[in-house]
Design a protein around this motif. Structure first.
Motif, short mmCIF file in Angstrom:
data_model
loop_
_atom_site.label_atom_id
_atom_site.label_comp_id
_atom_site.label_asym_id
_atom_site.label_seq_id
_atom_site.Cartn_x
_atom_site.Cartn_y
_atom_site.Cartn_z
N LEU A 235 5.12 3.51 3.17
CA LEU A 235 4.23 4.67 3.09
C LEU A 235 4.29 5.55 4.34
O LEU A 235 3.39 6.37 4.56
N LEU A 250 -3.29 -1.77 -1.69
CA LEU A 250 -2.40 -1.39 -0.59
C LEU A 250 -2.14 -2.56 0.34
O LEU A 250 -1.56 -2.38 1.41
N SER A 253 1.32 -3.16 2.05
CA SER A 253 2.07 -1.92 2.20
C SER A 253 2.44 -1.76 3.66
O SER A 253 1.79 -2.31 4.54
N LEU A 256 1.39 2.25 6.80
CA LEU A 256 0.20 3.02 6.44
C LEU A 256 -0.69 3.13 7.67
O LEU A 256 -0.84 2.16 8.42
N THR A 257 -1.27 4.29 7.90
CA THR A 257 -2.14 4.50 9.07
C THR A 257 -3.57 4.79 8.65
O THR A 257 -3.84 5.18 7.51
N GLN A 260 -4.11 8.35 7.35
CA GLN A 260 -3.76 8.57 5.96
C GLN A 260 -4.90 8.16 5.03
O GLN A 260 -5.22 8.85 4.06
#
Length: 284
Positions: A235, A250, A253, A256-257, A260
């Motif tokens: 992502l 998620l 995943s 991812l931050t 986001q």
């Protein structure tokens, strides 16, 4: 140096010693994101502001005067910005605690260095995460060397930071991150979807099986991802503004931050990686 400022409206995530220095510490920053960076009047910002000009909401003590009402007052863009700890690094380390108000001669270089430091810290965040991924072990040696190199650059002088070719650094590090992501996604059985860089604005992806998908740089603004399975999906750089992640999974995943997530919609049924937190504006 200690400056009392509000912190982002998210609950504290579980302790992650390797990334503590890569989390924003607004109490020890000179409000650099509120001064150094420009923004334009839009759905994200109520007014125009030029780079190097303090936001009108920035107070003398570097607090935001409308922090608790940013979304209501038209500054939702502020709530989804993350400096990855660059603000306190520039304020306390690069400039040794001399702030741009008390030492105005430092301002031009300080404001030039801040976005460079942010880019370095963002890369450090991703590389540190990649080093926690067991499937990425074949590139862990290269990642550790990249981590050491990036960390060394963040400790350089303001002048050396200003001269850095950030685009070239991103390109070199991204090659390692891409390989790490491929190794993780390869562990997911079956054919994986490739939506790298795709325009998926408003896409109807309710309940979609996106396990192991390549979504790097995809634009998912206002997409319906309710109940979607995003486990082991890459992502990095995905634009989740107003995307509906209600009930989405998620966990697992990669890249991812928090920023986001802060830009997206979700609720208590949204399953998150352990290092990230449910945004305060999501309904409970």
């Amino acid at each position: 140096m200690s400056r009392k400022r509000e912190t982002p409206s998210v609950a504290a995530p579980p302790a992650d010693p390797d990334r503590l220095a890569l989390r924003a510490d607004c109490a020890n920053c000179f409000g650099l994101c509120c001064v150094a960076l420009p923004f334009a009047a839009s759905a994200d910002f109520a007014v125009d502001k030029a780079a190097g000009r303090p936001c009108t909401n920035l107070q003398a003590d570097f607090r935001c005067g409308i922090h608790a009402q940013l979304r209501e007052r038209g500054f939702s863009g502020c709530t989804v910005f993350d400096c990855f700890g660059a603000g306190q690094k520039v304020s306390g380390t690069t400039f040794g605690g001399r702030d741009w108000r008390e030492a105005p001669d430092t301002a031009p270089l300080m404001f030039e260095v801040f976005p460079v430091m942010r880019a370095l810290h963002e890369l450090l965040w991703y590389v540190t995460e990649a080093l926690t991924l067991p499937p990425a072990r074949p590139v862990h040696g290269d990642l550790r060397r990249a981590l050491a190199d990036l960390d060394g650059l963040t400790r350089g002088s303001a002048e050396s930071l200003a001269r850095l070719d950030v685009a070239a650094l991103r390109q070199d590090v991204n090659a390692l991150l891409l390989r790490a992501g491929e190794l993780v996604r390869a562990r997911v059985p079956g054919r994986k979807k490739n939506h790298r860089g795709a325009d998926l604005i408003g896409a109807r992806l309710r309940g979609a099986d996106l396990r192991g998908a390549n979504l790097r740089g995809a634009c998912l603004i206002a997409a319906d991802l309710t109940g979607a399975d995003l486990r082991s999906a890459d992502l990095i750089g995905v634009d989740f503004r107003d995307a509906d992640l209600t009930g989405a999974d998620l966990t697992g995943s990669i890249f991812l931050t928090q920023a986001q997530l802060n830009a997206a919609k979700g609720d208590t049924t949204t399953r998150l990686p352990r290092t990230l937190s449910r945004p305060a504006h999501w309904p409970s």
